[in-house]
Enzyme design. Structure first.
Site, PDB file in Angstrom:
ATOM      1  CG  ASP A 323      -0.135   0.433   2.470  1.00 59.43           C
ATOM      2  OD1 ASP A 323       0.900   0.258   2.470  1.00 59.43           O
ATOM      3  OD2 ASP A 323      -0.823   0.259   3.683  1.00 59.43           O
ATOM      4  CG  ASP A 325       1.681   3.259   4.672  1.00 61.45           C
ATOM      5  OD1 ASP A 325       0.299   2.759   4.786  1.00 61.45           O
ATOM      6  OD2 ASP A 325       2.344   2.413   4.297  1.00 61.45           O
ATOM      7  CG  ASP A 418      -3.805   3.071   5.366  1.00 58.38           C
ATOM      8  OD1 ASP A 418      -4.723   2.598   4.855  1.00 58.38           O
ATOM      9  OD2 ASP A 418      -3.022   2.118   6.225  1.00 58.38           O
TER      10      ASP A 418
HETATM   11  P1  UTP Z   1       2.212  -1.145   6.631  1.00 59.60           P
HETATM   12  O1  UTP Z   1       1.218  -2.214   6.994  1.00 59.60           O
HETATM   13  O2  UTP Z   1       1.684  -0.155   5.633  1.00 59.60           O
HETATM   14  O3  UTP Z   1       3.870  -1.747   6.306  1.00 59.60           O
HETATM   15  O4  UTP Z   1       2.425  -0.371   7.756  1.00 59.60           O
HETATM   16  P2  UTP Z   1       4.704  -1.337   5.358  1.00 59.60           P
HETATM   17  O5  UTP Z   1       6.151  -1.213   6.455  1.00 59.60           O
HETATM   18  O6  UTP Z   1       4.564  -0.096   4.895  1.00 59.60           O
HETATM   19  O7  UTP Z   1       5.005  -2.358   4.232  1.00 59.60           O
HETATM   20  P3  UTP Z   1       4.187  -2.818   2.954  1.00 59.60           P
HETATM   21  O8  UTP Z   1       5.063  -2.634   2.037  1.00 59.60           O
HETATM   22  O9  UTP Z   1       3.061  -1.730   3.025  1.00 59.60           O
HETATM   23  O10 UTP Z   1       3.554  -4.075   3.099  1.00 59.60           O
HETATM   24  C1  UTP Z   1       3.477   0.853   7.963  1.00 59.60           C
HETATM   25  C2  UTP Z   1       3.863   1.371   9.475  1.00 59.60           C
HETATM   26  O11 UTP Z   1       2.497   1.836   9.716  1.00 59.60           O
HETATM   27  C3  UTP Z   1       2.305   1.443  10.954  1.00 59.60           C
HETATM   28  C4  UTP Z   1       3.057   0.130  11.129  1.00 59.60           C
HETATM   29  O12 UTP Z   1       3.494  -0.228  12.352  1.00 59.60           O
HETATM   30  C5  UTP Z   1       4.087   0.070  10.050  1.00 59.60           C
HETATM   31  O13 UTP Z   1       5.209   0.334  10.844  1.00 59.60           O
HETATM   32  N1  UTP Z   1       0.817   1.277  11.532  1.00 59.60           N
HETATM   33  C6  UTP Z   1       0.319   0.473  10.589  1.00 59.60           C
HETATM   34  C7  UTP Z   1       0.425   1.630  12.553  1.00 59.60           C
HETATM   35  O14 UTP Z   1       1.028   2.278  13.394  1.00 59.60           O
HETATM   36  N2  UTP Z   1      -0.831   1.567  12.636  1.00 59.60           N
HETATM   37  C8  UTP Z   1      -1.787   0.957  11.808  1.00 59.60           C
HETATM   38  O15 UTP Z   1      -3.024   0.750  12.148  1.00 59.60           O
HETATM   39  C9  UTP Z   1      -1.049   0.433  10.717  1.00 59.60           C
HETATM   40 MN    MN Z   2       2.660   0.605   3.761  1.00 59.54          MN
END
Ligand code: UTP
Ligand code: MN
Length: 494
Positions: A323, A325, A418
């Site tokens: 995804d 973020d 996100d």
């Molecule tokens: P992600 O699940 O998007 O992982 O969460 P990522 O490291 O970007 O990897 P991919 O490539 O998308 O799979 C990103 C960060 O956001 C935090 C997670 O702890 C992670 O460090 N996070 C995610 C939160 O703090 N709260 C949430 O509800 C979701």
């Molecule tokens: Mn991510």
């Protein structure tokens, strides 16, 4: 700019309170071999330039400066003072770091040349690797040397998550993470003797792979119907482990089964099934950049001066992600309120969102307080959405398709994004919390609680001893409060 709340400073140092410019870098100058008069000269010099110099050594100190001492000498002096192994939590520095900092008028970044060399404690083994036991104490690059082992251990971790066995899952993830931090490929079990976090089960799997090339447990898990179904079902946006497990028990195995059997789905799951194929495809960094530009445009249009930052795996340097973020804030506290709704409206009016659900910000410091267990879930205003990314056929279609569609017709793909909005005073904590990796975050919180008696979340850091919040405007300050060496995002791939 919000003034940085200053650390509580002991009475002996209170006179420098007003002029202290770097409260997050408490320095201790070692008198040993330097002598009292030189030490007090350096102390006065540093204080006149706004540095925080501690008279006595304590756990608050992050930088220890000494002259004409070896690292081992300083280390053993400190251990005699504190009775604990300090090597994990403070910089042991030569006076050159101090003089450079004086010249620069600020604490300069610690480099290898400044560090005093500490020899590994002699235990009769020459080729031991010193590996710190918390992932947040180590540098973990994106590309490492042991994918053949970490992939296997992480598959077992994932399988443990599918049966909601968190302890087991974390044990496998920690073991994998240690191997990711190794500077070389593992060839024999001997090389692992001194490493932390390698439990009996992980060692058994590693041994089998080193000897036979594969692990039977890993391969049978990989092939198992349950693992494959759980992977397919939890891979659907909006579907967690509990739901997937319930469906599995009803005989459902895949998104097509859900449609075929007429399984009732909520709105998120419907979108998840509808865009399943697209959402399974990794998002490239180039695609993330295109989306970044568009979201940036939206943010600027609805609230000039607002800031947006790419988070998650892409901030750690990944080339692909599941995804994209984003973290959004505004330097003027309070201006960020209502921002998410405006961004969503801007994007929706342009037909750029295929799905969105916003949750409100529910974090209130005085209500939530530090007593809450450090929890992974943060409570920012957050929008889970699916973005409609326009792509030209030329760049994506197969050769055959490309020659057919000479005129550059537009098509699109779905991408999970996100959006998170943070108040400015929490931005540093949110940045740290949303950069990941998930294991790195987990280890940071564990370190804070177990080693520092502090509670860390994506909103704040609370000192349970001093009973107050520690404010920070940068990630560097948070690492310093935690007594950790700063690890840049690209080395948080634990
Ligand atoms: P992600 O699940 O998007 O992982 O969460 P990522 O490291 O970007 O990897 P991919 O490539 O998308 O799979 C990103 C960060 O956001 C935090 C997670 O702890 C992670 O460090 N996070 C995610 C939160 O703090 N709260 C949430 O509800 C979701
Ligand atoms: Mn991510």
């Amino acid at each position: 700019m919000i003034p940085l709340k200053r650390r509580k400073i002991s009475h002996t140092e209170s006179h420098q309170n007003e002029s202290c410019k770097f409260p997050h870098v408490p320095i201790f100058i070692l008198e040993r071999k330097m002598g009292a008069s030189r030490r007090s000269f350096l102390t006065r010099l540093a204080r006149s330039k706004g540095f925080l110099i501690k008279e006595a050594y304590s756990s608050a100190v992050t930088h220890v400066v000494s002259e004409n001492n070896s690292g081992d000498e300083v280390q053993s002096w400190l251990e005699n003072q504190t009775g604990v192994d300090t090597s994990t939590s403070v910089h042991l520095l030569d006076v050159s770091w101090f003089t450079e900092s004086m010249a620069a008028g600020r604490p300069v970044t610690v480099q290898d040349k400044h560090r005093l060399k500490v020899n590994p404690k002699c235990n009769g083994d020459d080729n031991v690797i010193l590996m710190k036991s918390y992932a947040c104490q180590r540098r973990t690059p994106l590309k490492h040397h042991n994918l053949f082992l970490t992939e296997a251990l992480e598959l077992l971790a994932e399988n443990a998550e599918f049966s909601e066995n968190e302890g087991r899952s974390v044990a496998f993830r920690r073991a994998a993470s240690v191997l990711k931090a190794l500077p070389h490929r593992v060839h024999s079990m001997d090389e692992l003797k001194s490493l932390p976090c390698l439990g009996e089960h992980s060692q058994r799997v590693i041994k089998e792979i080193l000897e036979d090339g594969t692990s039977r447990e890993v391969e049978s898990t990989r092939q198992s119907e349950q693992f494959q179904a759980m992977k397919a079902l939890t891979g659907i946006f909006g579907v967690g482990v509990r739901t997937a497990d319930r469906w599995f028990r009803k005989g459902l195995r895949s998104p097509t089964d859900l449609i075929r059997m007429g399984q009732p789905l909520n709105r998120a799951q419907q979108a998840g099934v509808q865009y399943y194929d697209d959402l399974q495809k990794p998002v490239t960094k180039a695609e993330a950049d295109v989306i970044s530009d568009i979201v940036q445009q939206a943010v600027c249009a609805v609230l000039p001066g607002a800031e947006i930052q790419l988070m998650g795996g892409f901030r750690r340097g990944k080339e692909f992600g599941h995804d994209v973020d984003f973290l959004i804030t505004h330097p003027e506290e309070g201006k960020e309120e209502g921002l998410m709704a405006k961004i969503i409206k801007w994007l929706e009016e342009r037909g750029l969102l295929l799905y969105q659900k916003t949750t409100r910000n529910s974090y209130l410091e005085k209500m939530d307080g530090p007593a809450r267990p450090p929890n992974n879930m943060d409570r920012f205003e957050r929008c889970f959405s699916i973005f409609k990314l326009q792509i030209s056929d030329r760049s994506t279609g197969s050769h055959a398709e490309r020659s057919v569609s000479q005129s550059e017709t537009l098509s699109w793909r779905a991408v999970r994004i996100d959006l998170v909005v943070s108040p400015y005073c929490q931005f540093a904590f949110a940045t740290l919390g949303w950069t990941g990796s998930k294991l790195f975050e987990r280890e940071l919180r564990r370190w804070a609680g177990q080693e520092k008696h502090m509670s860390l979340s994506s909103h704040a850091l609370y000192d349970n001893n001093q009973k107050h919040y520690l404010r920070a405007q940068t990630e560097e300050e948070i690492f310093a409060y935690l007594g950790l060496e700063f690890i840049p995002p690209s080395e948080r791939n634990a």
